[in-house]
Write a protein that holds these residues in place. Structure first.
Motif, PDB file in Angstrom:
ATOM      1  N   LYS A 130       0.834  -1.197   0.000  1.00 34.01           N
ATOM      2  CA  LYS A 130       0.000   0.000   0.000  1.00 34.01           C
ATOM      3  C   LYS A 130       0.871   1.249   0.000  1.00 34.01           C
ATOM      4  N   ALA A 131       0.381   2.267  -0.691  1.00 30.17           N
ATOM      5  CA  ALA A 131       1.038   3.563  -0.689  1.00 30.17           C
ATOM      6  C   ALA A 131       0.277   4.495   0.250  1.00 30.17           C
ATOM      7  N   GLN A 132       0.779   5.709   0.459  1.00 26.32           N
ATOM      8  CA  GLN A 132       0.096   6.672   1.322  1.00 26.32           C
ATOM      9  C   GLN A 132      -1.202   7.159   0.684  1.00 26.32           C
ATOM     10  N   VAL A 133      -1.264   7.149  -0.649  1.00 28.99           N
ATOM     11  CA  VAL A 133      -2.431   7.616  -1.376  1.00 28.99           C
ATOM     12  C   VAL A 133      -3.371   6.432  -1.588  1.00 28.99           C
ATOM     13  N   GLN A 134      -4.657   6.671  -1.299  1.00 29.60           N
ATOM     14  CA  GLN A 134      -5.617   5.596  -1.441  1.00 29.60           C
ATOM     15  C   GLN A 134      -5.741   5.178  -2.915  1.00 29.60           C
ATOM     16  N   GLY A 135      -5.747   3.871  -3.157  1.00 34.75           N
ATOM     17  CA  GLY A 135      -5.874   3.361  -4.509  1.00 34.75           C
ATOM     18  C   GLY A 135      -4.554   3.207  -5.234  1.00 34.75           C
ATOM     19  N   ARG A 136      -3.448   3.582  -4.605  1.00 30.40           N
ATOM     20  CA  ARG A 136      -2.124   3.436  -5.214  1.00 30.40           C
ATOM     21  C   ARG A 136      -1.390   2.287  -4.543  1.00 30.40           C
ATOM     22  N   TRP A 137      -0.580   1.592  -5.324  1.00 32.70           N
ATOM     23  CA  TRP A 137       0.164   0.447  -4.828  1.00 32.70           C
ATOM     24  C   TRP A 137       1.589   0.490  -5.339  1.00 32.70           C
ATOM     25  N   PHE A 138       2.465  -0.056  -4.563  1.00 38.48           N
ATOM     26  CA  PHE A 138       3.824  -0.308  -5.019  1.00 38.48           C
ATOM     27  C   PHE A 138       3.923  -1.801  -5.292  1.00 38.48           C
ATOM     28  N   TYR A 139       4.592  -2.178  -6.337  1.00 38.46           N
ATOM     29  CA  TYR A 139       4.790  -3.579  -6.672  1.00 38.46           C
ATOM     30  C   TYR A 139       6.220  -3.949  -6.285  1.00 38.46           C
ATOM     31  N   LEU A 140       6.351  -4.912  -5.406  1.00 40.57           N
ATOM     32  CA  LEU A 140       7.656  -5.372  -5.020  1.00 40.57           C
ATOM     33  C   LEU A 140       7.933  -6.671  -5.747  1.00 40.57           C
ATOM     34  N   TYR A 141       8.818  -6.659  -6.702  1.00 40.79           N
ATOM     35  CA  TYR A 141       9.246  -7.850  -7.413  1.00 40.79           C
ATOM     36  C   TYR A 141      10.497  -8.366  -6.713  1.00 40.79           C
ATOM     37  N   LEU A 142      10.438  -9.556  -6.220  1.00 46.13           N
ATOM     38  CA  LEU A 142      11.555 -10.113  -5.475  1.00 46.13           C
ATOM     39  C   LEU A 142      12.050 -11.368  -6.187  1.00 46.13           C
ATOM     40  N   ILE A 143      13.311 -11.395  -6.510  1.00 46.50           N
ATOM     41  CA  ILE A 143      13.927 -12.564  -7.145  1.00 46.50           C
ATOM     42  C   ILE A 143      15.110 -12.962  -6.284  1.00 46.50           C
ATOM     43  N   LEU A 144      15.107 -14.222  -5.845  1.00 47.49           N
ATOM     44  CA  LEU A 144      16.147 -14.707  -4.951  1.00 47.49           C
ATOM     45  C   LEU A 144      16.843 -15.922  -5.535  1.00 47.49           C
ATOM     46  N   ASP A 145      18.098 -16.001  -5.248  1.00 48.85           N
ATOM     47  CA  ASP A 145      18.864 -17.182  -5.604  1.00 48.85           C
ATOM     48  C   ASP A 145      18.723 -18.165  -4.448  1.00 48.85           C
ATOM     49  N   LEU A 146      18.138 -19.325  -4.727  1.00 51.65           N
ATOM     50  CA  LEU A 146      17.902 -20.314  -3.680  1.00 51.65           C
ATOM     51  C   LEU A 146      19.198 -20.809  -3.086  1.00 51.65           C
TER      52      LEU A 146
END
Length: 168
Positions: free
Chosen positions: A152-168
């Protein structure tokens, strides 16, 4: 249902507590037993008796299906036109024809006894999914994991997308 040996132990302990000066109702309340239940456990001699519900004679209900009706359900179920049809579709089909034999639940209950409630039809039987394959990494860069999370962002209706890629 309380087993006979548990009843005997509880009765002996409650009787002992009452002999030591405790009142019956609070002692039974501590044990989680109703006064009437405690009275029912003991017969006229003061002996503890076992639960009589398992050996009780229970007559069949007056509205139970007769053997002729049960045979009619099995006969209908085994007709060639219903060869690949489940009870959920047989009962409405019969209702469209103006025939009422029993409810869908009764069909299922009657057909479960002779072992006829199995998969019907041409579809393949359900397969259970096997265990997931495990990935083993012996060196860096062999197995990668990823995930996307919405923050969630501070502004209603806005989102941040966190793309996470990990080396196992």
């Amino acid at each position: 249902m309380t087993r006979l040996d548990d009843r005997q132990i509880l009765t002996a302990e409650i009787t002992e507590a009452c002999a030591a000066g405790a009142r019956l109702a609070p002692a039974l309340g501590l044990a989680g037993i109703d006064v009437r239940t405690f009275q029912r456990w003991r017969d006229g001699d003061g002996q503890v008796r076992a639960d009589r519900r398992p050996e009780a004679v229970r007559p069949p209900p007056s509205h139970a299906l007769s053997e002729a009706e049960r045979a009619r359900i099995v006969e209908l179920f085994n007709e060639p036109r219903f060869a690949s049809t489940p009870p959920a579709r047989i009962v409405p089909t019969l209702a469209d024809e103006g025939v009422y034999v029993a409810s869908e639940a009764s069909f299922r209950r009657v057909l479960r006894d002779p072992g006829q409630m199995r998969r019907r039809g041409r579809a393949r039987p359900l397969r259970s999914a096997g265990l997931p394959s495990t990935q083993v990494a012996t060196a860096p860069g062999q197995v990668w994991c990823w995930d996307v999370t919405f923050l969630k962002a501070q502004v209603q209706g806005r989102w941040f997308y966190l793309y996470l890629i990990l080396d196992l």
